[in-house]
Design an enzyme around this catalytic site. Structure first.
Site, PDB file in Angstrom:
ATOM      1  N   THR A 149     -12.845  22.247 -28.606  1.00  0.00           N
ATOM      2  CA  THR A 149     -13.551  21.413 -27.638  1.00  0.00           C
ATOM      3  C   THR A 149     -12.560  20.353 -27.172  1.00  0.00           C
ATOM      4  O   THR A 149     -11.516  20.696 -26.647  1.00  0.00           O
ATOM      5  CB  THR A 149     -14.838  20.829 -28.260  1.00  0.00           C
ATOM      6  OG1 THR A 149     -15.617  21.903 -28.809  1.00  0.00           O
ATOM      7  CG2 THR A 149     -15.706  20.153 -27.213  1.00  0.00           C
ATOM      8  N   HIS A 150     -12.820  19.068 -27.386  1.00  0.00           N
ATOM      9  CA  HIS A 150     -11.915  18.049 -26.847  1.00  0.00           C
ATOM     10  C   HIS A 150     -10.606  17.961 -27.638  1.00  0.00           C
ATOM     11  O   HIS A 150      -9.528  18.089 -27.074  1.00  0.00           O
ATOM     12  CB  HIS A 150     -12.620  16.698 -26.824  1.00  0.00           C
ATOM     13  CG  HIS A 150     -13.893  16.705 -26.054  1.00  0.00           C
ATOM     14  ND1 HIS A 150     -13.955  17.156 -24.759  1.00  0.00           N
ATOM     15  CD2 HIS A 150     -15.157  16.349 -26.379  1.00  0.00           C
ATOM     16  CE1 HIS A 150     -15.197  17.064 -24.325  1.00  0.00           C
ATOM     17  NE2 HIS A 150     -15.945  16.580 -25.288  1.00  0.00           N
ATOM     18  N   CYS A 178     -21.233  14.924 -23.035  1.00  0.00           N
ATOM     19  CA  CYS A 178     -21.770  13.689 -22.469  1.00  0.00           C
ATOM     20  C   CYS A 178     -22.418  13.924 -21.109  1.00  0.00           C
ATOM     21  O   CYS A 178     -23.133  13.062 -20.595  1.00  0.00           O
ATOM     22  CB  CYS A 178     -20.675  12.642 -22.343  1.00  0.00           C
ATOM     23  SG  CYS A 178     -19.246  13.185 -21.390  1.00  0.00           S
ATOM     24  N   THR A 238      -3.177  15.419 -42.624  1.00  0.00           N
ATOM     25  CA  THR A 238      -4.129  15.316 -43.719  1.00  0.00           C
ATOM     26  C   THR A 238      -3.365  15.163 -45.034  1.00  0.00           C
ATOM     27  O   THR A 238      -2.138  15.002 -45.041  1.00  0.00           O
ATOM     28  CB  THR A 238      -5.021  16.565 -43.786  1.00  0.00           C
ATOM     29  OG1 THR A 238      -4.214  17.682 -44.193  1.00  0.00           O
ATOM     30  CG2 THR A 238      -5.668  16.859 -42.436  1.00  0.00           C
ATOM     31  N   SER A 239      -4.089  15.255 -46.154  1.00  0.00           N
ATOM     32  CA  SER A 239      -3.437  15.171 -47.468  1.00  0.00           C
ATOM     33  C   SER A 239      -2.554  16.381 -47.744  1.00  0.00           C
ATOM     34  O   SER A 239      -1.745  16.365 -48.675  1.00  0.00           O
ATOM     35  CB  SER A 239      -4.491  15.024 -48.564  1.00  0.00           C
ATOM     36  OG  SER A 239      -5.487  16.028 -48.464  1.00  0.00           O
ATOM     37  N   ALA A 265      -7.924  16.430 -36.120  1.00  0.00           N
ATOM     38  CA  ALA A 265      -8.211  15.491 -35.042  1.00  0.00           C
ATOM     39  C   ALA A 265      -9.652  15.632 -34.600  1.00  0.00           C
ATOM     40  O   ALA A 265     -10.289  16.663 -34.817  1.00  0.00           O
ATOM     41  CB  ALA A 265      -7.273  15.745 -33.852  1.00  0.00           C
ATOM     42  N   ASP A 281     -13.802  14.861 -33.958  1.00  0.00           N
ATOM     43  CA  ASP A 281     -15.027  14.515 -34.677  1.00  0.00           C
ATOM     44  C   ASP A 281     -15.036  14.971 -36.128  1.00  0.00           C
ATOM     45  O   ASP A 281     -15.932  14.582 -36.881  1.00  0.00           O
ATOM     46  CB  ASP A 281     -16.241  15.122 -33.974  1.00  0.00           C
ATOM     47  CG  ASP A 281     -16.559  14.440 -32.659  1.00  0.00           C
ATOM     48  OD1 ASP A 281     -15.788  13.559 -32.244  1.00  0.00           O
ATOM     49  OD2 ASP A 281     -17.585  14.790 -32.040  1.00  0.00           O
TER      50      ASP A 281
END
Length: 481
Positions: free
Chosen positions: A9-10, A42, A270-271, A278, A280
């Protein structure tokens, strides 16, 4: 180099484009379980209300565009399992049910979020709808035609926008939320009072401070929303309760917040150094507090996705954090916020103060001017800006972007009071509204310091008097005969 991207998506779309630009030789494979990419959710309310006639305008990329960048986009493919230690994926085609294994050198997790779906009686009744993706948008529009009474559950931005859209379609709308104010996450009471007045003025009923307990139906279709305080008839219910990160695939393999949001460093790593994330699915650094927080916004997603692509192999560009800046148009009101509300600052334990300004948005000698409501939240001791909200019938929402930059740069109320803004009677006053708010906050701070000094002086005088009284010799007592 073999790169796998999960979700498009974004954040995923931004990441893929950045990776293709940075590493044209890489083999990039995208796995997306939907049949579309880059949907601007949105815009759902705008589409429902008929403002956006052609839903194709709500997409800004496509598998064909990514293919021209050399990207292999596997639509309708669901990743079933991720093994970060072995760097492998288990994938299933939703068209053929075929399953297969894939491997990667670098993995980008942009799995996004999914609506919160409460486990309650009647949740699976027909016409109880979610609101997240293009499929949901089509379902809501298809079912809204025959609906007469619509209940929107959740009075955040999405819920408010849908309530307005349904009202414009002539539906009887009830807006429910367990909070006692609409948009309480974004705005303080001065602003939500105005929003609630606008909703009531358009015939939208609000049922605030009510917790939904169940849905009741008739012939398999929803007919009623039951709360802890009453019942509300509805033949269409839209859930806008909130979102949770879609990170089950990497649970126990990557560090995350308690709600499942992945923790990333300033380069989106990340770990696991070979897994970037990236959007949500991630926590973000919230600049007003400096802490990690879950703030799912498209603006955060595209920035983070682009940075994941730029920093895929080596750290190049740092993430600057977020102020959670957002805006909404409610009928003829333009509302925007950035950073912390006064209530949020108090809840976070910050020693915060606030100043509220009501002023015309341009000089009174102009033929027309609208009242603007502007609030600043700041740290009491230092004057550091923490948040701001603005509301007007005039579109002054860009002020929230300006104030977002101020918060990002840790500016103070004094800085805001005297920073340079232009003056032109068509747009503002010689002292810009933001200057005026800074000046009002500085006056408030000065008065508070004077009161504090006076209290400290009075306290010192009382202590000195007690000390002097204690030091004075006491008269001797005579023994009684």
């Amino acid at each position: 180099m073999k790169i796998a991207v999960i979700g498009c998506t974004h954040a995923g779309t931004a990441a893929v484009k950045a990776i293709a630009a940075e590493h044209p030789e890489a083999r990039i494979t995208v796995y997306e379980r939907n049949d579309n990419i880059s949907f601007l959710s949105c815009g759902i309310a705008l589409h429902v209300g008929g403002v956006v006639k052609d839903p194709e305008g709500l997409f800004y990329s496509s598998p064909e565009q990514l293919a021209r960048l050399g990207v292999d986009t596997r639509m309708r493919h669901e990743v079933l399992r991720i093994d970060t230690a072995a760097k492998t994926l288990r994938v299933r085609s939703l068209e053929t049910n075929e399953e297969f294994e894939d491997s990667y050198d670098k993995l980008v997790v942009t799995t996004g979020s999914w609506p919160v779906v409460p486990d309650m009686e009647g949740i699976r009744l027909d016409n109880v709808q979610l609101c997240k993706n293009f499929f949901h948008a089509k379902e809501i529009i298809a079912r809204a035609g025959a609906a007469r009474k619509v209940a929107v559950i959740g009075a955040g931005y999405i819920g408010i926008e849908l309530a307005e859209a349904f009202s414009d379609l002539g539906k009887e709308v009830t807006l429910l939320d367990n909070m006692d104010r609409v948009m309480a996450k974004y705005l303080d009471a001065e602003f939500t009072d105005a929003a609630e007045e606008a909703l009531a003025g358009r015939g939208i009923r609000t049922a605030l401070g009510e917790r939904v307990s169940r849905f009741e139906g008739r012939d398999g279709r929803v007919a009623k929303v039951v709360t802890d305080k009453g019942e509300h008839e509805a033949d269409l219910v839209v859930l806008c309760i909130g979102f949770r990160p879609g990170t089950e695939l990497v649970k126990g393999q990557l560090d995350m917040l308690d709600n499942g949001a992945l923790l990333v460093d300033e380069y989106m790593r990340t770990s696991d150094p070979d897994v970037l994330a990236a959007g949500d699915s991630c926590a973000v650094r919230y600049n007003p507090t400096g802490q990690q927080a879950y703030i799912p916004l498209a603006t955060n997603a595209v920035r983070m996705g682009t940075l994941a692509g730029r920093n895929l192999v080596e750290p190049k560009v740092k993430y600057r954090g977020t102020q959670g800046t957002s805006a909404i148009k409610l009928f003829d009101l333009n509302i925007a916020s950035t950073g912390m509300t006064e209530a949020a600052a108090e809840a976070a334990g910050l020693d915060a103060a606030a100043v509220t300004l009501r002023e015309s948005h341009r000089p009174d000698f102009m033929p027309d001017a609208e009242e603007a409501l502007l609030k600043l939240v700041y740290e009491r001791g230092t004057g550091r800006l923490l948040g701001a909200q603005i509301l007007s019938r005039a579109d002054l929402t860009q002020a929230a972007n300006t104030l977002s930059v101020c918060i990002h740069n840790r500016m103070t109320t004094e800085d805001l009071a005297y920073v340079d803004f232009f003056f032109q009677p068509h747009y503002n006053h010689p002292w810009n509204l933001l200057n005026q708010a800074g000046l009002a906050a500085e006056k408030q701070r000065a008065e508070a310091l004077r009161r504090q000094a006076a209290e400290e002086q009075a306290g010192a005088e009382q202590a000195a008097a007690k000390e002097q009284a204690a030091a004075e010799p006491k008269p001797e007592r005579r023994a009684s005969a």
